[in-house]
Design an enzyme around this catalytic site. Structure first.
Site, PDB file in Angstrom:
ATOM      1  N   ASP A 194       0.312  57.007  16.703  1.00  0.00           N
ATOM      2  CA  ASP A 194       0.876  58.329  16.450  1.00  0.00           C
ATOM      3  C   ASP A 194       2.171  58.593  17.216  1.00  0.00           C
ATOM      4  O   ASP A 194       2.496  59.741  17.498  1.00  0.00           O
ATOM      5  CB  ASP A 194      -0.161  59.400  16.800  1.00  0.00           C
ATOM      6  CG  ASP A 194       0.221  60.778  16.255  1.00  0.00           C
ATOM      7  OD1 ASP A 194       0.943  60.826  15.241  1.00  0.00           O
ATOM      8  OD2 ASP A 194      -0.182  61.789  16.844  1.00  0.00           O
ATOM      9  N   CYS A 207     -13.013  64.508  -2.635  1.00  0.00           N
ATOM     10  CA  CYS A 207     -13.189  65.939  -2.359  1.00  0.00           C
ATOM     11  C   CYS A 207     -13.858  66.658  -3.538  1.00  0.00           C
ATOM     12  O   CYS A 207     -14.276  67.815  -3.388  1.00  0.00           O
ATOM     13  CB  CYS A 207     -11.837  66.593  -2.082  1.00  0.00           C
ATOM     14  SG  CYS A 207     -11.001  65.967  -0.616  1.00  0.00           S
ATOM     15  N   CYS A 246     -10.688  73.820   2.123  1.00  0.00           N
ATOM     16  CA  CYS A 246      -9.581  73.691   3.073  1.00  0.00           C
ATOM     17  C   CYS A 246      -8.352  74.455   2.603  1.00  0.00           C
ATOM     18  O   CYS A 246      -7.601  75.004   3.422  1.00  0.00           O
ATOM     19  CB  CYS A 246      -9.249  72.217   3.300  1.00  0.00           C
ATOM     20  SG  CYS A 246      -8.788  71.304   1.815  1.00  0.00           S
ATOM     21  N   CYS A 296      -6.809  78.437   4.555  1.00  0.00           N
ATOM     22  CA  CYS A 296      -5.544  78.391   5.292  1.00  0.00           C
ATOM     23  C   CYS A 296      -4.946  79.788   5.451  1.00  0.00           C
ATOM     24  O   CYS A 296      -4.649  80.462   4.453  1.00  0.00           O
ATOM     25  CB  CYS A 296      -4.548  77.487   4.583  1.00  0.00           C
ATOM     26  SG  CYS A 296      -2.968  77.372   5.447  1.00  0.00           S
ATOM     27  N   CYS A 343       2.623  75.850   8.111  1.00  0.00           N
ATOM     28  CA  CYS A 343       1.403  75.399   8.794  1.00  0.00           C
ATOM     29  C   CYS A 343       1.378  75.912  10.230  1.00  0.00           C
ATOM     30  O   CYS A 343       2.360  75.791  10.976  1.00  0.00           O
ATOM     31  CB  CYS A 343       1.358  73.876   8.769  1.00  0.00           C
ATOM     32  SG  CYS A 343      -0.025  73.166   9.690  1.00  0.00           S
ATOM     33  N   CYS A 381      -4.173  74.438  14.828  1.00  0.00           N
ATOM     34  CA  CYS A 381      -5.116  75.152  13.970  1.00  0.00           C
ATOM     35  C   CYS A 381      -6.096  74.137  13.395  1.00  0.00           C
ATOM     36  O   CYS A 381      -5.696  73.079  12.919  1.00  0.00           O
ATOM     37  CB  CYS A 381      -4.363  75.853  12.838  1.00  0.00           C
ATOM     38  SG  CYS A 381      -5.422  76.715  11.646  1.00  0.00           S
ATOM     39  N   CYS A 435      -8.605  74.160   8.375  1.00  0.00           N
ATOM     40  CA  CYS A 435      -8.809  73.308   7.200  1.00  0.00           C
ATOM     41  C   CYS A 435      -9.679  72.103   7.519  1.00  0.00           C
ATOM     42  O   CYS A 435     -10.335  71.556   6.632  1.00  0.00           O
ATOM     43  CB  CYS A 435      -7.472  72.886   6.603  1.00  0.00           C
ATOM     44  SG  CYS A 435      -6.470  71.813   7.653  1.00  0.00           S
ATOM     45  N   CYS A 487     -14.440  71.737   6.265  1.00  0.00           N
ATOM     46  CA  CYS A 487     -14.755  70.649   5.335  1.00  0.00           C
ATOM     47  C   CYS A 487     -16.257  70.360   5.303  1.00  0.00           C
ATOM     48  O   CYS A 487     -16.878  70.137   6.349  1.00  0.00           O
ATOM     49  CB  CYS A 487     -14.003  69.391   5.745  1.00  0.00           C
ATOM     50  SG  CYS A 487     -14.327  67.974   4.659  1.00  0.00           S
TER      51      CYS A 487
END
Length: 379
Positions: free
Chosen positions: A137, A191, A197, A201, A217, A244, A247, A251
Site C-alpha cells: 500500500d 454481491c 454499502c 454512504c 468519500c 469511515c 460501507c 456488508c
C-alpha cells in the site's frame, strides 16, 4: 488458509506465510491483460481522484503490474485479518465522541505487514531463488484487483475487497516474483442484488455500483483533503474524524468475519471512542504522542483537529462550544475556520454574532467562514 496444491512450492510458501502471521495466501499470474488499468484511467479522466495527484503521476506504472517491474511473473498475495471486536457503526450514535476507522485504531499496519513480507520474501529467495519485490500500500501497485485475481476475494460494489472468510477486514500485501507459480483462480464471490454499502454512504460517494467518486468519500475528505472540507459534506461527517467504515461494516459477508489474531491490530483503548473535548485540546506534541505508531499521525495535528471541530459542530452538545471557542485563536487558519463553523452550529444567532464582533481575526480564510454563516451579516 485455502490454497491450490498443484505446485508444491506454493504449499510451502503458504505454510511459511501462515507461520509469519498472515491469514491468507494465494497466487496470481501478472503476465496477462489487466482491465483494472483501463478502469483507473477512466477514474482519473473523470477527476474522481480529487487532490490525490500522486494517482495521476503514477498512473502509467499502475496500469499493469509489469509496468512496476518487467521481470514479474507471479504475484504472491497475502492477507492479514484486522477484524474488529465491536460493531464499528455503534460509535456513530455517541455524538460527543469521535469515531476513527477500524484500521487506524491499532498500530500502523504498513510497518507490521512490510516486516512480515520482507521475512517471507527472504525465505522464498533462499528456498527457491529468483528475484522479487515487496509492496504494501505504499507503491503504485493496484493490490485489490490483484487480490481479486488471486482469489482472496472480490471487489464489491463499494470497490473494496470482500472476502468469503474475513468479510471486509483484510489488509493486503504483495510480493512480485520472477518465479512462475501456478495461479489460483478467482474466488467466484458475488454481491448479488445487495447494495447495502451504496445505500448507507452518508455522502453518496458511489455514482454507480463498482464506481467511487473519492471527492465525496468521507475517508478522502478527512484524510487526503488538505484544506477546509466543502460545506455540503460537513453535516454528513457526523462524528467521523478519521476515515469511515460504513460501507465496510454494513456488508452481509461480515457474518463470516473474525476478530484479528494480531494483538497490535486491536483497537487501543484511547482510540475506541475518544471524547471530542479532549481531542480538540491536542497540541502538536500531544497529538504526535497519542498517535505514535498510528496511521493517523500522517495527516498532522491541524487537519485532525479540523475534523474534530466539524464533529463538535455536529454533536448538538452546547457544552462543547467552549472547546471550539478556545481554538478561534489557534495558529492554524484551517483550525480557526473549522472552529467558526462549529460555533455557528452550537450557538444561537445572538451569541454567535457577539462572538464574531469580538473576533480580531482578519485572514481571508477565516473571514470566509464567518461570512458564509447566515446567522450574521457579512463583513
Amino acid at each position: 488458509m485455502t490454497i491450490s496444491t498443484s505446485d508444491p512450492r506454493k504449499e510451502l510458501i503458504a505454510a511459511k506465510a501462515a507461520e509469519l502471521g498472515f491469514d491468507a495466501c494465494r497466487f496470481a499470474d501478472v503476465t496477462q491483460a489487466w482491465p483494472a488499468g483501463e478502469r483507473l484511467m477512466e477514474f482519473l479522466a473523470q477527476g474522481r481522484h480529487g487532490e490525490m495527484g500522486w494517482l495521476q503521476e503514477t498512473a502509467e506504472r499502475r496500469g499493469h503490474p509489469r509496468a512496476m517491474w518487467a521481470g514479474a511473473r507471479t504475484a504472491i498475495m497475502l492477507g492479514t485479518n484486522y477484524g474488529p471486536d465491536a460493531d464499528p457503526l455503534a460509535a456513530l450514535a455517541r455524538r460527543d465522541r469521535g469515531t476513527i476507522s477500524v484500521y487506524a485504531q491499532g498500530d500502523d499496519y504498513h510497518e507490521l505487514i512490510k516486516g512480515r513480507l520482507k521475512q517471507l520474501a527472504g525465505w522464498v529467495v533462499a528456498r527457491f531463488g529468483g528475484e522479487l519485490k515487496v509492496f504494501v500500500d505504499s507503491a503504485p501497485l493496484m493490490e485489490k484487483p490483484l487480490a481479486e485475481q488471486a482469489g482472496l476475494g472480490w471487489q464489491g460494489k463499494h470497490t473494496n475487497l470482500v472476502s468469503r472468510e474475513f468479510g471486509s477486514w483484510l489488509f493486503l500485501g504483495s510480493i512480485l516474483t520472477e518465479l512462475q507459480l501456478a495461479p489460483d483462480g478467482p474466488s467466484g464471490g458475488s454481491c448479488g442484488q445487495c447494495q447495502a454499502c451504496l445505500d448507507i454512504c452518508p455522502t453518496k460517494a458511489f455514482p454507480a455500483p463498482y464506481q467511487l467518486d473519492a471527492r465525496r468519500c468521507i475517508s478522502y475528505l478527512t484524510i487526503e483533503l488538505k484544506g477546509p472540507i466543502p460545506r455540503e459534506f460537513r453535516e454528513a461527517l457526523g462524528n467521523r474524524i478519521y476515515g469511515c467504515d460504513d460501507c465496510l461494516a454494513v456488508c452481509p459477508w461480515n457474518k463470516f468475519a473474525a476478530v484479528a489474531r494480531e494483538q497490535r491490530l486491536h483497537a487501543r483503548d484511547a482510540l475506541r471512542a475518544p471524547t471530542l473535548e479532549d481531542l480538540a485540546a491536542l497540541d502538536d506534541a500531544v497529538f504526535r504522542a497519542l498517535f505514535a505508531k498510528s496511521p493517523v499521525k500522517r495527516i498532522g495535528r491541524d487537519r485532525f483537529v479540523r475534523n474534530v471541530l466539524y464533529a463538535i459542530g455536529n454533536s448538538g452538545e452546547a457544552r462543547l462550544a467552549a472547546a471550539a471557542e478556545r481554538l478561534l485563536g489557534d495558529p492554524s487558519p484551517l483550525v480557526r475556520g473549522a472552529a467558526v463553523w462549529a460555533l455557528s452550529r452550537l450557538l444561537d444567532a445572538g451569541a454567535f454574532g457577539a462572538l464574531r464582533d469580538r473576533s480580531t481575526e482578519l485572514d481571508l480564510d477565516v473571514r470566509a467562514e464567518w461570512n458564509a454563516n447566515p446567522l450574521t451579516p457579512a463583513v
